[in-house]
Design a protein around this motif. Structure first.
Motif, PDB file in Angstrom:
ATOM      1  N   THR A   1     -10.682   7.883  -0.442  1.00 13.24           N
ATOM      2  CA  THR A   1     -11.258   7.444  -1.549  1.00 13.24           C
ATOM      3  C   THR A   1     -12.522   8.057  -1.987  1.00 13.24           C
ATOM      4  O   THR A   1     -13.306   8.250  -0.847  1.00 13.24           O
TER       5      THR A   1
ATOM      6  N   ASN B   1      -6.872  -2.548  -5.882  1.00 14.49           N
ATOM      7  CA  ASN B   1      -6.198  -1.932  -7.000  1.00 14.49           C
ATOM      8  C   ASN B   1      -6.799  -2.621  -8.393  1.00 14.49           C
ATOM      9  O   ASN B   1      -7.428  -3.634  -8.237  1.00 14.49           O
TER      10      ASN B   1
ATOM     11  N   VAL C   1      -3.575   9.996   0.411  1.00 12.32           N
ATOM     12  CA  VAL C   1      -2.791   9.026   1.447  1.00 12.32           C
ATOM     13  C   VAL C   1      -2.342   9.382   2.607  1.00 12.32           C
ATOM     14  O   VAL C   1      -2.115  10.610   2.652  1.00 12.32           O
TER      15      VAL C   1
ATOM     16  N   ILE D   1      -6.172   5.485   3.745  1.00 10.68           N
ATOM     17  CA  ILE D   1      -6.304   5.808   2.529  1.00 10.68           C
ATOM     18  C   ILE D   1      -7.687   6.715   2.330  1.00 10.68           C
ATOM     19  O   ILE D   1      -8.567   6.120   2.809  1.00 10.68           O
TER      20      ILE D   1
ATOM     21  N   VAL E   1      -7.995   7.123  -5.425  1.00 12.39           N
ATOM     22  CA  VAL E   1      -7.561   7.470  -4.294  1.00 12.39           C
ATOM     23  C   VAL E   1      -7.453   8.949  -4.152  1.00 12.39           C
ATOM     24  O   VAL E   1      -6.855   9.364  -5.074  1.00 12.39           O
TER      25      VAL E   1
ATOM     26  N   ASP F   1      -4.680   6.900  -8.415  1.00 13.09           N
ATOM     27  CA  ASP F   1      -4.750   5.669  -8.592  1.00 13.09           C
ATOM     28  C   ASP F   1      -6.191   5.102  -8.736  1.00 13.09           C
ATOM     29  O   ASP F   1      -6.928   5.471  -7.840  1.00 13.09           O
TER      30      ASP F   1
ATOM     31  N   SER G   1       0.788  -1.162  -0.156  1.00 13.10           N
ATOM     32  CA  SER G   1       0.097  -0.046   0.013  1.00 13.10           C
ATOM     33  C   SER G   1       0.807   1.269   0.139  1.00 13.10           C
ATOM     34  O   SER G   1       0.144   2.349  -0.475  1.00 13.10           O
ATOM     35  N   ASP G   2       2.131   1.091   0.398  1.00 13.84           N
ATOM     36  CA  ASP G   2       3.092   2.358   0.142  1.00 13.84           C
ATOM     37  C   ASP G   2       3.279   2.934  -1.216  1.00 13.84           C
ATOM     38  O   ASP G   2       3.687   4.058  -1.153  1.00 13.84           O
ATOM     39  N   ARG G   3       2.807   2.151  -1.835  1.00 16.77           N
ATOM     40  CA  ARG G   3       3.020   2.408  -3.563  1.00 16.77           C
ATOM     41  C   ARG G   3       1.967   3.125  -3.917  1.00 16.77           C
ATOM     42  O   ARG G   3       2.064   3.426  -5.141  1.00 16.77           O
ATOM     43  N   LEU G   4       0.836   3.327  -3.401  1.00 20.26           N
ATOM     44  CA  LEU G   4      -0.203   3.943  -3.930  1.00 20.26           C
ATOM     45  C   LEU G   4       0.007   5.250  -4.144  1.00 20.26           C
ATOM     46  O   LEU G   4       0.751   5.774  -3.124  1.00 20.26           O
ATOM     47  N   ARG G   5      -0.673   5.970  -5.061  1.00 17.29           N
ATOM     48  CA  ARG G   5      -0.502   7.418  -5.399  1.00 17.29           C
ATOM     49  C   ARG G   5      -1.905   7.987  -5.580  1.00 17.29           C
ATOM     50  O   ARG G   5      -2.941   7.405  -5.864  1.00 17.29           O
ATOM     51  N   VAL G   6      -1.839   9.278  -5.030  1.00 16.19           N
ATOM     52  CA  VAL G   6      -3.165  10.049  -5.537  1.00 16.19           C
ATOM     53  C   VAL G   6      -3.683   9.832  -7.005  1.00 16.19           C
ATOM     54  O   VAL G   6      -2.835  10.180  -7.795  1.00 16.19           O
TER      55      VAL G   6
END
Length: 477
Positions: free
Chosen positions: A221, A236, A205, A219, A202, A182, A175-180
């Protein structure tokens, strides 16, 4: 209280998705509405989307969801409660036991199978809190009894186990790889009407600072999250679990509907809590710096030579703790931890609460107006403390950290976790669930501070407690 009552109540209601209102709304949805006679309305013409544009087929989430939905379950809980016309008055309840009746409260929520071999199911703590029985309904219609493994109220994560037979599980993403921006999809059982899928992006974060909730790293959303979605999956586009849906926000309360402010617990945090619950017999052990702090006011900022009024001003450093080992001193201002901005006391507590024991922490500090960087390793935060360790007059009582959701409601102090019947603490008037907010032994905000304040036993011990939203002073003899 630092938080307005209306906002707190609205958000608390919004978080309680596993609540009984979902059942009522489901029943309402199953009852056809009777419309008043009116003029016939013209039927609008709806254009159907083509299956393809030229030779390119339109994208669809269906193939991904065919893999995801079997791993998302509905969670049903039952709680037996004793109801008396005299409320909680113990004297009248004993005098008229025949008037006390048993009632079964039922609740709905969602969960996610994350380990098919062991049958592990993640959900929210508030979905199963206080339940006497929990069952899980799979997407294929099977209903299985669930075994409680453990839960962590302060992150709102709970873990259950179901019989591991022909189960489907979701892979856990980083989940650290999530970007606004996505794309994400929420799957759950809103209002108890059945499995439902919504989609969005997203919105943010690392969201924190929401009143009435515990340790926060949400997160955010705009995918619709409604009552009953709690504990469900946020995935995802690869069908990987990125979060556990936990709350939505609406100033008019959760039953007013979704307005695009939904929050989910990141998978990395949920994975850490799950692993601790499995390894530590259903409990979570957190790390702590071992200090007390306060917010930096504009007046303090000027006196400390800060450019802006932010940071956590260290007011006390406990001997033998991580902060003492790092060389922190009262008067230091912590501005960042592991590169994460620290705006105030609550921000620092939130950072600490999300770190496991043994975590390495680098603190950006301002001392006497000059920047300084200090490193340390977080040490174990005691979960509870026997009153006899503090003072013989408190024998029989056990004190624990105040739940973080109460801290975000503006309270500070320690919780009376239990009181033995007939003990000295009981004779002095202490009761289970009392909140000790002050004492004449010194100032404190948490369990570590409470313990440190008893360096010398006072001749007279007075505790100020909150019981049923009312303050009391108790002379402990």
């Amino acid at each position: 209280m630092r938080t307005s009552t209306k906002t707190l109540l609205a958000l608390t209601a919004a978080a309680a998705f596993g609540g009984f209102a979902a059942t009522a709304i489901r029943d309402g949805l199953e009852t056809p509405a009777r419309a008043a006679p009116s003029l016939p309305a013209a039927t609008p013409t709806v254009a159907a989307l083509p299956a393809a544009v030229g030779t390119t087929p339109l994208p669809s989430l269906a193939p991904m969801l065919e893999r995801v939905t079997p791993a998302v379950v509905s969670v049903h809980t039952k709680q037996r409660v004793r109801v008396s016309p005299f409320g909680d008055d113990p004297i009248f309840r004993r005098m008229f036991p025949e008037l006390t009746q048993e009632r079964i409260n039922q609740s709905l929520g969602s969960g996610v199978i994350v380990d098919a071999r062991h049958g592990y199911v993640l959900t929210n703590h508030h979905v199963i809190e206080g339940a006497d029985e929990v069952s899980v309904t799979l997407a294929d219609g099977r209903t299985l009894a669930a075994e409680f493994v453990g839960s962590d109220p302060d992150t709102d994560v709970a873990l259950m186990r179901i019989p591991a037979q022909n189960l489907s599980a979701l892979p856990l993403a980083d989940s650290d790889r999530l970007r606004v921006g996505d794309f994400v999809v929420a799957v759950g059982n809103p209002f108890g009407i059945g499995q439902t899928v919504t989609s969005g992006i997203v919105s943010a974060v690392g969201r924190s600072g929401l009143p009435g909730l515990g340790f926060q790293n949400f997160i955010q959303t705009d995918a619709s999250i409604n009552p009953g979605n709690s504990g469900g999956a946020l995935v995802n586009l690869d069908g990987e679990l990125v979060g556990i849906n936990t709350a939505s926000f609406n100033p008019r309360g959760s039953m007013a509907g979704n307005i695009g402010l939904g929050f989910a617990i990141p998978t990395n945090l949920a994975r850490n809590i799950m692993n601790q619950l499995i390894a530590n017999n259903g409990v979570v052990i957190r790390g702590t710096l071992g200090l007390e702090s306060q917010d930096v006011t504009p007046q303090l900022a000027r006196g400390l030579g800060l450019d802006e009024a932010r940071g956590a001003l260290v007011t006390q450093v406990f001997a033998g703790g991580a902060a003492a080992a790092a060389g922190l001193q009262p008067g230091d201002v912590i501005l960042a931890a592991n590169g994460q901005r620290i705006d105030g006391r609550d921000s620092l507590r939130n950072f600490e609460g999300l770190q496991p024991v043994g975590s390495r922490v680098t603190l950006d500090v301002r001392r006497d107006g000059k920047p300084l960087q200090l490193a340390t390793t977080l040490r174990e935060q005691p979960r509870s403390l026997a009153g006899l360790q503090l003072d013989p007059r408190l024998a029989g009582a056990t004190f624990a950290e105040l739940p973080e959701r109460l801290r975000r409601a503006g309270l500070a102090g320690v919780l009376v976790e239990s009181v033995e019947r007939g003990s000295r603490a009981a004779q002095n008037g202490l009761r289970k669930d009392d909140i000790v907010i002050a004492a004449n032994v010194g100032q404190f905000e948490d369990l570590a501070g409470f313990r440190a304040s008893f360096t010398r036993a006072p001749a007279q011990l007075i505790l100020r407690i909150v019981r049923g939203n009312r303050p009391y002073d108790i002379l402990v003899q």
